[in-house]
Design a protein around this motif. Structure first.
Motif, short mmCIF file in Angstrom:
data_model
loop_
_atom_site.label_atom_id
_atom_site.label_comp_id
_atom_site.label_asym_id
_atom_site.label_seq_id
_atom_site.Cartn_x
_atom_site.Cartn_y
_atom_site.Cartn_z
N GLU A 102 1.87 -7.54 14.34
CA GLU A 102 2.60 -7.76 13.08
C GLU A 102 3.64 -8.86 13.28
N GLU A 154 5.79 -9.07 7.09
CA GLU A 154 5.20 -8.77 8.40
C GLU A 154 6.24 -8.17 9.35
N HIS A 194 6.49 -4.65 8.40
CA HIS A 194 5.38 -3.87 8.96
C HIS A 194 5.66 -3.51 10.42
N GLN A 216 -3.43 -3.39 3.59
CA GLN A 216 -4.39 -4.44 3.98
C GLN A 216 -5.33 -4.81 2.83
N GLU A 222 -3.23 -7.22 1.00
CA GLU A 222 -3.07 -8.48 1.76
C GLU A 222 -4.32 -9.35 1.63
MG MG Z 1 1.00 -6.90 8.33
#
Ligand code: MG
Length: 176
Positions: free
Chosen positions: A17, A50, A53, A127, A130
């Motif tokens: 990440e 990120e 995350h 995800q 994303e």
């Molecule tokens: Mg990520």
């Protein structure tokens, strides 16, 4: 208590990440250099997401009585050719991350670690988002290739992206 195998796998994912954040930071620089401030802003949001995350997993490992072990992060690429190239790499990167998250989930299932399965569910949903975000922007970019005016308009649109409150740096869980 986390198993050692899962603890190791979660630590690997923290590294990934953070490596993602570093990749997107490199893309921020590219877009700023190309005078595309909207794309750059979109990538700045991505950079913070990120990190968020990584922190989510970091906190989870600690909550479960595990040990966080930070790992080295390689230099990201900086040889981007075009906005299309950047978003092709972004999509490919997120698809790779999805595969890693799926592997983590499979490991949590194998180990009968139900708390980790619930925790990872959030990442599985994330995800999907994303990959869709990257795929949508890539499709738009391919559609408008060769039109500076359309690129200018898309840059305006991407510049409206904001960071979700929960991903704001230094936001604690209690404040979110
Ligand atoms: Mg990520």
């Amino acid at each position: 208590m986390l198993s050692k195998t899962l603890e190791k796998a979660l630590n690997d994912q923290i590294q990934r990440e953070l490596a993602s954040a570093y990749l997107y930071l490199s893309m921020v620089a590219y877009f700023e250099e190309q005078n595309l401030p909207g794309f750059a802003r979109w990538m700045r949001v991505q950079f913070h997401e990120e990190q968020f995350h990584a922190f989510k997993i970091f906190d989870f490992v600690l909550e479960r009585g595990g040990t966080v072990t930070l790992q080295a992060i390689e230099a990201p690429p900086s040889d981007f050719q075009s906005p299309v190239d950047v978003f092709e790499r972004t999509l490919a990167h997120e698809q790779k991350v999805t595969a890693y998250i799926n592997d983590l989930y499979a490991l949590a299932v194998k180990e009968n670690d139900y708390a980790s399965q619930v925790f990872l569910q959030w990442f599985i949903d994330e995800q999907v988002e994303e990959e869709k975000n990257a795929a949508d922007i890539l499709a738009n970019l391919r559609m408008i290739e060769g039109s500076p005016q359309a690129l200018f308009m898309l840059d305006r649109e991407l510049g409206t992206r904001t960071l979700p409150p929960e991903a704001t740096p230094m936001q604690t869980e209690a404040e979110a």
